[in-house]
Enzyme design. Structure first.
Site, PDB file in Angstrom:
ATOM      1  N   TYR A  87      -6.403  -5.817  -8.799  1.00  0.00           N
ATOM      2  CA  TYR A  87      -5.346  -4.851  -8.843  1.00  0.00           C
ATOM      3  C   TYR A  87      -4.308  -5.181  -7.673  1.00  0.00           C
ATOM      4  CZ  TYR A  87      -7.638  -2.683  -4.646  1.00  0.00           C
ATOM      5  OH  TYR A  87      -8.247  -2.676  -3.461  1.00  0.00           O
ATOM      6  N   CYS A  88      -3.248  -4.719  -7.771  1.00  0.00           N
ATOM      7  CA  CYS A  88      -2.191  -4.926  -6.678  1.00  0.00           C
ATOM      8  C   CYS A  88      -1.526  -3.353  -6.360  1.00  0.00           C
ATOM      9  CB  CYS A  88      -1.088  -5.737  -7.051  1.00  0.00           C
ATOM     10  SG  CYS A  88      -0.324  -5.624  -8.381  1.00  0.00           S
ATOM     11  N   GLN A  89      -0.357  -3.462  -5.835  1.00  0.00           N
ATOM     12  CA  GLN A  89       0.181  -2.409  -5.633  1.00  0.00           C
ATOM     13  C   GLN A  89       0.532  -1.381  -7.085  1.00  0.00           C
ATOM     14  OE1 GLN A  89       0.056  -1.123  -2.707  1.00  0.00           O
ATOM     15  NE2 GLN A  89       1.187   0.841  -3.145  1.00  0.00           N
TER      16      GLN A  89
END
Length: 126
Positions: A87-89
């Site tokens: 996951y990232c932003q």
């Protein structure tokens, strides 16, 4: 008039590239809703691909920080035989990380739809 044709050709090429990239990404990485992500992320390698300052501001409980910018040099920290949840932003960097990992032989790849900003579960901050 030639400038307009040139601009339209460049715009068309960008659109074609984006569509091909999107289709390729859909083939190699599973996009999971938050509920689907929650079901199995504790059984997988949970990787936050954001930069360290973003990670320290808040991250999913149990996640390890391997930024996309360091993925190549820190690849040995990941096991190819276990699922990898990324996951990232917002979901863009995790998609690129999944493409990189797929090329390196990782096959069980998933990422969080909407990224960390859509996460409503437990969060740890430093």
């Amino acid at each position: 008039m030639d400038t307009l044709y040139f601009f339209l050709i460049i715009l068309g090429a960008i659109i074609v590239y984006s569509v091909i990239n999107w289709l390729y990404q859909r083939k190699i990485v599973k996009t999971l809703t938050e509920e689907q992500f929650r079901e199995d992320y504790r059984k997988a390698q949970l990787i936050d691909v954001r930069e360290p300052n973003e990670f320290e501001a808040g991250h999913i409980l149990g996640a390890r920080n391997i930024p996309l910018s360091q993925m190549k040099v820190r690849l040995k920290e990941l096991r190819p035989d276990k699922p990898v949840y990324l996951y990232c932003q917002s979901g863009m960097r995790s998609g690129r990380a999944a493409q990189f990992l797929y090329r390196k032989g990782y096959k069980d790849l998933s990422h969080l739809q909407g990224g960390f900003k859509k996460w409503s579960g437990k969060v740890k901050t430093k």
